[in-house]
Design an enzyme around this catalytic site. Sequence first.
Site, PDB file in Angstrom:
ATOM      1  N   SER A   1       0.829  -1.210   0.000  1.00 41.44           N
ATOM      2  CA  SER A   1       0.000   0.000   0.000  1.00 41.44           C
ATOM      3  C   SER A   1       0.861   1.257   0.000  1.00 41.44           C
ATOM      4  O   SER A   1       0.424   2.302  -0.471  1.00 41.44           O
ATOM      5  CB  SER A   1      -0.853   0.081   1.263  1.00 41.44           C
ATOM      6  OG  SER A   1      -1.353  -1.150   1.648  1.00 41.44           O
TER       7      SER A   1
ATOM      8  N   HIS B   1      -1.732  -3.045  -6.784  1.00 40.48           N
ATOM      9  CA  HIS B   1      -2.316  -2.637  -5.508  1.00 40.48           C
ATOM     10  C   HIS B   1      -3.829  -2.844  -5.554  1.00 40.48           C
ATOM     11  O   HIS B   1      -4.574  -1.979  -6.013  1.00 40.48           O
ATOM     12  CB  HIS B   1      -1.949  -1.168  -5.238  1.00 40.48           C
ATOM     13  CG  HIS B   1      -2.433  -0.643  -3.936  1.00 40.48           C
ATOM     14  ND1 HIS B   1      -2.598   0.691  -3.684  1.00 40.48           N
ATOM     15  CD2 HIS B   1      -2.796  -1.273  -2.791  1.00 40.48           C
ATOM     16  CE1 HIS B   1      -3.029   0.864  -2.447  1.00 40.48           C
ATOM     17  NE2 HIS B   1      -3.170  -0.320  -1.892  1.00 40.48           N
TER      18      HIS B   1
ATOM     19  N   GLU C   1      -4.575  -0.385  -8.568  1.00 41.09           N
ATOM     20  CA  GLU C   1      -3.574   0.620  -8.903  1.00 41.09           C
ATOM     21  C   GLU C   1      -2.308  -0.103  -9.389  1.00 41.09           C
ATOM     22  O   GLU C   1      -1.766  -0.938  -8.659  1.00 41.09           O
ATOM     23  CB  GLU C   1      -3.282   1.400  -7.621  1.00 41.09           C
ATOM     24  CG  GLU C   1      -2.409   2.602  -7.730  1.00 41.09           C
ATOM     25  CD  GLU C   1      -2.600   3.491  -6.484  1.00 41.09           C
ATOM     26  OE1 GLU C   1      -2.538   2.978  -5.349  1.00 41.09           O
ATOM     27  OE2 GLU C   1      -2.796   4.698  -6.664  1.00 41.09           O
TER      28      GLU C   1
ATOM     29  N   ASN D   1      -3.319   6.225  -1.440  1.00 43.21           N
ATOM     30  CA  ASN D   1      -3.034   6.483  -0.021  1.00 43.21           C
ATOM     31  C   ASN D   1      -2.425   7.846   0.216  1.00 43.21           C
ATOM     32  O   ASN D   1      -2.562   8.403   1.309  1.00 43.21           O
ATOM     33  CB  ASN D   1      -2.159   5.369   0.555  1.00 43.21           C
ATOM     34  CG  ASN D   1      -3.003   4.144   0.848  1.00 43.21           C
ATOM     35  OD1 ASN D   1      -4.150   4.273   1.241  1.00 43.21           O
ATOM     36  ND2 ASN D   1      -2.463   2.970   0.625  1.00 43.21           N
TER      37      ASN D   1
HETATM   38  N1  LIG Z   1      -5.776  -4.848   4.412  1.00 42.35           N
HETATM   39  C1  LIG Z   1      -5.924  -3.840   3.569  1.00 42.35           C
HETATM   40  O1  LIG Z   1      -6.886  -3.065   3.642  1.00 42.35           O
HETATM   41  C2  LIG Z   1      -4.932  -3.659   2.446  1.00 42.35           C
HETATM   42  C3  LIG Z   1      -5.342  -2.957   1.288  1.00 42.35           C
HETATM   43  C4  LIG Z   1      -4.438  -2.838   0.230  1.00 42.35           C
HETATM   44  C5  LIG Z   1      -3.158  -3.363   0.345  1.00 42.35           C
HETATM   45  N2  LIG Z   1      -2.790  -4.002   1.500  1.00 42.35           N
HETATM   46  C6  LIG Z   1      -1.438  -4.559   1.568  1.00 42.35           C
HETATM   47  O2  LIG Z   1      -1.517  -5.946   1.340  1.00 42.35           O
HETATM   48  C7  LIG Z   1      -0.474  -6.602   2.076  1.00 42.35           C
HETATM   49  C8  LIG Z   1      -1.077  -7.674   2.955  1.00 42.35           C
HETATM   50  O3  LIG Z   1      -1.978  -7.085   3.842  1.00 42.35           O
HETATM   51  P1  LIG Z   1      -3.082  -7.938   4.619  1.00 42.35           P
HETATM   52  O4  LIG Z   1      -4.033  -6.962   5.192  1.00 42.35           O
HETATM   53  O5  LIG Z   1      -3.577  -9.030   3.731  1.00 42.35           O
HETATM   54  O6  LIG Z   1      -2.189  -8.572   5.776  1.00 42.35           O
HETATM   55  P2  LIG Z   1      -2.520  -9.835   6.698  1.00 42.35           P
HETATM   56  O7  LIG Z   1      -1.781  -9.628   7.948  1.00 42.35           O
HETATM   57  O8  LIG Z   1      -3.985 -10.100   6.732  1.00 42.35           O
HETATM   58  O9  LIG Z   1      -1.851 -11.061   5.884  1.00 42.35           O
HETATM   59  C9  LIG Z   1      -0.483 -11.198   5.698  1.00 42.35           C
HETATM   60  C10 LIG Z   1      -0.174 -12.687   5.571  1.00 42.35           C
HETATM   61  O10 LIG Z   1       1.158 -12.852   5.090  1.00 42.35           O
HETATM   62  C11 LIG Z   1       1.688 -13.999   5.733  1.00 42.35           C
HETATM   63  N3  LIG Z   1       3.153 -13.995   5.611  1.00 42.35           N
HETATM   64  C12 LIG Z   1       4.069 -13.310   6.310  1.00 42.35           C
HETATM   65  N4  LIG Z   1       5.316 -13.585   5.848  1.00 42.35           N
HETATM   66  C13 LIG Z   1       5.170 -14.475   4.836  1.00 42.35           C
HETATM   67  C14 LIG Z   1       6.066 -15.141   3.963  1.00 42.35           C
HETATM   68  N5  LIG Z   1       7.379 -14.951   4.062  1.00 42.35           N
HETATM   69  N6  LIG Z   1       5.563 -15.996   3.048  1.00 42.35           N
HETATM   70  C15 LIG Z   1       4.238 -16.196   2.957  1.00 42.35           C
HETATM   71  N7  LIG Z   1       3.318 -15.597   3.750  1.00 42.35           N
HETATM   72  C16 LIG Z   1       3.796 -14.746   4.683  1.00 42.35           C
HETATM   73  C17 LIG Z   1       1.172 -13.898   7.156  1.00 42.35           C
HETATM   74  O11 LIG Z   1       1.266 -15.145   7.815  1.00 42.35           O
HETATM   75  C18 LIG Z   1      -0.263 -13.441   6.905  1.00 42.35           C
HETATM   76  O12 LIG Z   1      -1.154 -14.547   6.772  1.00 42.35           O
HETATM   77  C19 LIG Z   1       0.281  -5.513   2.825  1.00 42.35           C
HETATM   78  O13 LIG Z   1       1.389  -5.115   2.069  1.00 42.35           O
HETATM   79  C20 LIG Z   1      -0.755  -4.398   2.915  1.00 42.35           C
HETATM   80  O14 LIG Z   1      -0.162  -3.116   3.023  1.00 42.35           O
HETATM   81  C21 LIG Z   1      -3.655  -4.191   2.536  1.00 42.35           C
END
Ligand SMILES: NC(=O)c1ccc[n+]([C@@H]2O[C@H](COP(=O)([O-])OP(=O)(O)OC[C@H]3O[C@@H](n4cnc5c(N)ncnc54)[C@H](O)[C@@H]3O)[C@@H](O)[C@H]2O)c1
Length: 285
Positions: free
Chosen positions: A121, A142, A154, A192
């Site tokens: 993000s 994104h 994005e 963002n």
């Molecule tokens: N949640 C949102 O609203 C949102 C929106 C857009 C983008 N994002 C981005 O998406 C990404 C993920 O966010 P999220 O909300 O899904 O997080 P989350 O915490 O729900 O999920 C992350 C997952 O990654 C896993 N993980 C960690 N290290 C790992 C590895 N080495 N190999 C495989 N899996 C691994 C964790 O165990 C976890 O299940 C981030 O970069 C976040 O900034 C999030």
Amino acid sequence: MVRDSIDRIGVVGAGTMGSGIAQVAATNGYDVVMRDVEREFVENGFDRIDDSLERLANRDALPTDPGTIRERIEGTTDLDALGDADLVVEAVLENLEVKQEVFADLEAVCVEDVVLATNTSTLSITSIASDLEHPERVVGLHFMNPVPVMEGVEVVVGEKTSPEVTDLAHEVAESLEKTTWESDDKPGFVTNRILMPWINEGIRAYDEGVASKEDIDRGMELGTNVPMGPLTLADHIGLDVCLHASETLAEELGDRYQPAYLLKRKVEAGDLGKKTGQGFYEYDD
Ligand SMILES: NC(=O)c1ccc[n+]([C@@H]2O[C@H](COP(=O)([O-])OP(=O)(O)OC[C@H]3O[C@@H](n4cnc5c(N)ncnc54)[C@H](O)[C@@H]3O)[C@@H](O)[C@H]2O)c1
């Protein structure tokens, strides 16, 4: 160089975003391999996918039955299983060192013409790719939360991202029935960079007594035609996620991105929004 045909999509991380991306890819006919570090996290990802598919099936919003879609997704903890993907989307936690490690791992298992996308993000695509032998194949894809519902994606172009990789990123997102726009690799990209100060200003306005939280949200909804006001939206995104994004942006873009005091205080109190049942508003489920 990119592949002519993308049939199998790898997803790294089975969390909120990774499971959503896997679901949408499978719904649109791709074979998917979804990898997390523990079996339990993979299963949690499948639970989210099952719930979401059931809700969409009840609304007749799926092209085929949920079982067929679900069968297209392989869940794994094995890194090597990503080796036969044509494109991989990384969706692990928002931490530069962790993402750099994941991309180094991916470079070891995915041959040169496999596009490596990140769902970050706020982090720089260029930094995520900086230690790789082939940074030209790294691009930002994104997706927005919740992935099955939100139409926009994005596409973020890093300093070294090649034009054919950028084009492929648009094509793949469009094949998932998404609409794309493109951003340069500048902090916060388009969304963002503009959203976080808007949310923080809404929080400050509430903290300074400009209006009630309901009136701030209603004012922005009815007065500017957005579907959710800043306090409701912050609760949906997660107050910890908003805080972390604001701090990252403040480091790069300066003080105008500093998080609102009340946002920090809520996170310290453990009130993270909808996911904990308490943020600016209270939630029953
Ligand atoms: N949640 C949102 O609203 C949102 C929106 C857009 C983008 N994002 C981005 O998406 C990404 C993920 O966010 P999220 O909300 O899904 O997080 P989350 O915490 O729900 O999920 C992350 C997952 O990654 C896993 N993980 C960690 N290290 C790992 C590895 N080495 N190999 C495989 N899996 C691994 C964790 O165990 C976890 O299940 C981030 O970069 C976040 O900034 C999030």
